[in-house]
Enzyme design. Structure first.
Site, PDB file in Angstrom:
ATOM      1  N   ASN A  50      25.467  14.647  58.089  1.00 10.37           N
ATOM      2  CA  ASN A  50      26.611  15.526  58.362  1.00 10.37           C
ATOM      3  C   ASN A  50      27.895  14.772  58.026  1.00 10.37           C
ATOM      4  O   ASN A  50      27.942  13.541  58.067  1.00 10.37           O
ATOM      5  CB  ASN A  50      26.626  15.911  59.842  1.00 10.37           C
ATOM      6  CG  ASN A  50      27.769  16.863  60.178  1.00 10.37           C
ATOM      7  OD1 ASN A  50      28.044  17.810  59.426  1.00 10.37           O
ATOM      8  ND2 ASN A  50      28.448  16.626  61.292  1.00 10.37           N
TER       9      ASN A  50
ATOM     10  N   HIS B 211      31.907  14.698  59.314  1.00  5.36           N
ATOM     11  CA  HIS B 211      32.759  15.171  60.401  1.00  5.36           C
ATOM     12  C   HIS B 211      34.177  14.634  60.188  1.00  5.36           C
ATOM     13  O   HIS B 211      34.350  13.451  59.863  1.00  5.36           O
ATOM     14  CB  HIS B 211      32.203  14.691  61.748  1.00  5.36           C
ATOM     15  CG  HIS B 211      33.016  15.161  62.908  1.00  5.36           C
ATOM     16  ND1 HIS B 211      32.934  16.454  63.390  1.00  5.36           N
ATOM     17  CD2 HIS B 211      33.961  14.532  63.655  1.00  5.36           C
ATOM     18  CE1 HIS B 211      33.793  16.594  64.400  1.00  5.36           C
ATOM     19  NE2 HIS B 211      34.419  15.450  64.589  1.00  5.36           N
TER      20      HIS B 211
ATOM     21  N   SER C  65      33.846  10.839  58.856  1.00  3.20           N
ATOM     22  CA  SER C  65      32.634  10.021  59.018  1.00  3.20           C
ATOM     23  C   SER C  65      31.424  10.770  58.478  1.00  3.20           C
ATOM     24  O   SER C  65      31.244  11.959  58.774  1.00  3.20           O
ATOM     25  CB  SER C  65      32.374   9.747  60.504  1.00  3.20           C
ATOM     26  OG  SER C  65      33.505   9.205  61.142  1.00  3.20           O
TER      27      SER C  65
ATOM     28  N   ASP D 143      27.700  15.445  67.076  1.00  5.81           N
ATOM     29  CA  ASP D 143      28.611  14.521  66.377  1.00  5.81           C
ATOM     30  C   ASP D 143      28.436  13.076  66.874  1.00  5.81           C
ATOM     31  O   ASP D 143      29.370  12.276  66.833  1.00  5.81           O
ATOM     32  CB  ASP D 143      30.084  14.955  66.541  1.00  5.81           C
ATOM     33  CG  ASP D 143      30.352  16.315  65.910  1.00  5.81           C
ATOM     34  OD1 ASP D 143      29.706  16.639  64.915  1.00  5.81           O
ATOM     35  OD2 ASP D 143      31.208  17.048  66.442  1.00  5.81           O
TER      36      ASP D 143
HETATM   37  C1  GAR Z   1      35.288  19.382  56.283  1.00  5.00           C
HETATM   38  O1  GAR Z   1      36.530  18.852  56.670  1.00  5.00           O
HETATM   39  C2  GAR Z   1      34.176  18.835  57.162  1.00  5.00           C
HETATM   40  O2  GAR Z   1      34.394  17.499  57.552  1.00  5.00           O
HETATM   41  C3  GAR Z   1      34.273  19.750  58.343  1.00  5.00           C
HETATM   42  O3  GAR Z   1      34.498  21.018  57.801  1.00  5.00           O
HETATM   43  C4  GAR Z   1      35.219  20.867  56.583  1.00  5.00           C
HETATM   44  C5  GAR Z   1      34.464  21.624  55.516  1.00  5.00           C
HETATM   45  O4  GAR Z   1      35.213  21.684  54.331  1.00  5.00           O
HETATM   46  N1  GAR Z   1      33.089  19.715  59.137  1.00  5.00           N
HETATM   47  C6  GAR Z   1      33.075  19.836  60.448  1.00  5.00           C
HETATM   48  O5  GAR Z   1      34.074  20.009  61.102  1.00  5.00           O
HETATM   49  C7  GAR Z   1      31.699  19.739  61.095  1.00  5.00           C
HETATM   50  N2  GAR Z   1      31.828  19.483  62.501  1.00  5.00           N
HETATM   51  P1  GAR Z   1      34.534  22.162  52.995  1.00  5.00           P
HETATM   52  O6  GAR Z   1      33.815  23.475  53.302  1.00  5.00           O
HETATM   53  O7  GAR Z   1      35.700  22.370  52.057  1.00  5.00           O
HETATM   54  O8  GAR Z   1      33.584  21.107  52.541  1.00  5.00           O
END
Ligand code: GAR
Length: 228
Positions: A113, A115, A142, A151
């Site tokens: 994942n 985060h 991360s 997480d």
């Molecule tokens: C990213 O910032 C990722 O780190 C976050 O969602 C966004 C997705 O962007 N993930 C989380 O918050 C998971 N807990 P993307 O769809 O443009 O890749």
């Protein structure tokens, strides 16, 4: 003799924009990643990332969580969909769902994942705003193995960015996202090369326990190589 490398089968789960997915697709197309993305699955039918995958010729599927009576039923159906592709690695790329213990256990050791915080700081939501409100000088993202703790799994690599005076959460999020697009392909490549493992809730890198995550600072690839 053919120099074609063995490619590992990967399934990517998304919920939204899919910019991390795009970074993974781009790295694969450049030949920097020895993976084959077998499918991209979204829990949201309108996720922009589905179009990115389709454009790259990757099979797409939607499984709308709203059509399931419970989290357990959704995760069970999702698992069945995923396993048709027999992935060696399952990548969560902006997949905004809490996963059941059964699901996480099923993919233990092959579930990554990303985060948007320097874990263990700020698990959960609104990470950029929380980092600004706390007046942190640094923030980031991360990549970690997913374990049953939300997480909370061991971190492989972090991308760090400075927080500037007057930063808004949106501005900060943009810089963090930029670093995400470097660290996720890197972690996936390490995994595909067999260099990364999860053992006793720790990251093994080249069979040795990592006590600290790798660190990537924006525009500083040399730093990463040095730490490697
Ligand atoms: C990213 O910032 C990722 O780190 C976050 O969602 C966004 C997705 O962007 N993930 C989380 O918050 C998971 N807990 P993307 O769809 O443009 O890749």
């Amino acid at each position: 003799m053919s120099s074609a490398k063995q490619k590992i089968a990967v399934v990517v789960l998304i919920s939204g924009s899919g910019s991390n997915l795009q970074a993974i697709i781009d790295a694969t197309q450049r030949g920097d990643l020895d993976i084959e993305i077998k499918a991209v699955i979204s829990n949201r039918p309108d996720a922009q990332g589905l179009q990115r995958a389709a454009k790259a010729g990757i099979p797409i599927e939607t499984l709308d969580h709203k059509t399931f009576a419970s989290r357990a039923e959704f995760d069970h159906a999702l698992q069945q969909r995923i396993d048709r592709y027999q992935p060696e690695l399952l990548v969560l790329a902006g997949f905004m769902r809490i996963l059941t213990t059964e699901f996480v256990r099923h993919y233990q050791g092959r579930l990554l994942n990303i985060h948007p915080s320097l874990l263990p700081k700020y698990p959960g939501l609104n990470t950029h705003q929380r980092a600004i409100e706390t007046q942190d000088s640094e923030h980031g993202a991360s990549v970690h193995f997913v374990t049953e703790e939300l997480d909370g799994g061991p971190v492989i690599i972090q991308g760090r960015v400075a927080i500037h005076a007057g930063d808004t959460p949106t501005q900060l999020a943009k810089r963090v996202l930029h670093t995400e697009h470097h660290i996720y392909p890197q972690a996936i490549q390490w995994f595909s090369q067999g260099r990364l493992q999860l053992a006793d809730n720790r990251v093994l890198f080249d069979q040795k326990p990592r006590h600290q995550p790798f660190v990537f600072k924006a525009n500083d690839k040399a730093q990463l190589e040095k730490e490697e």
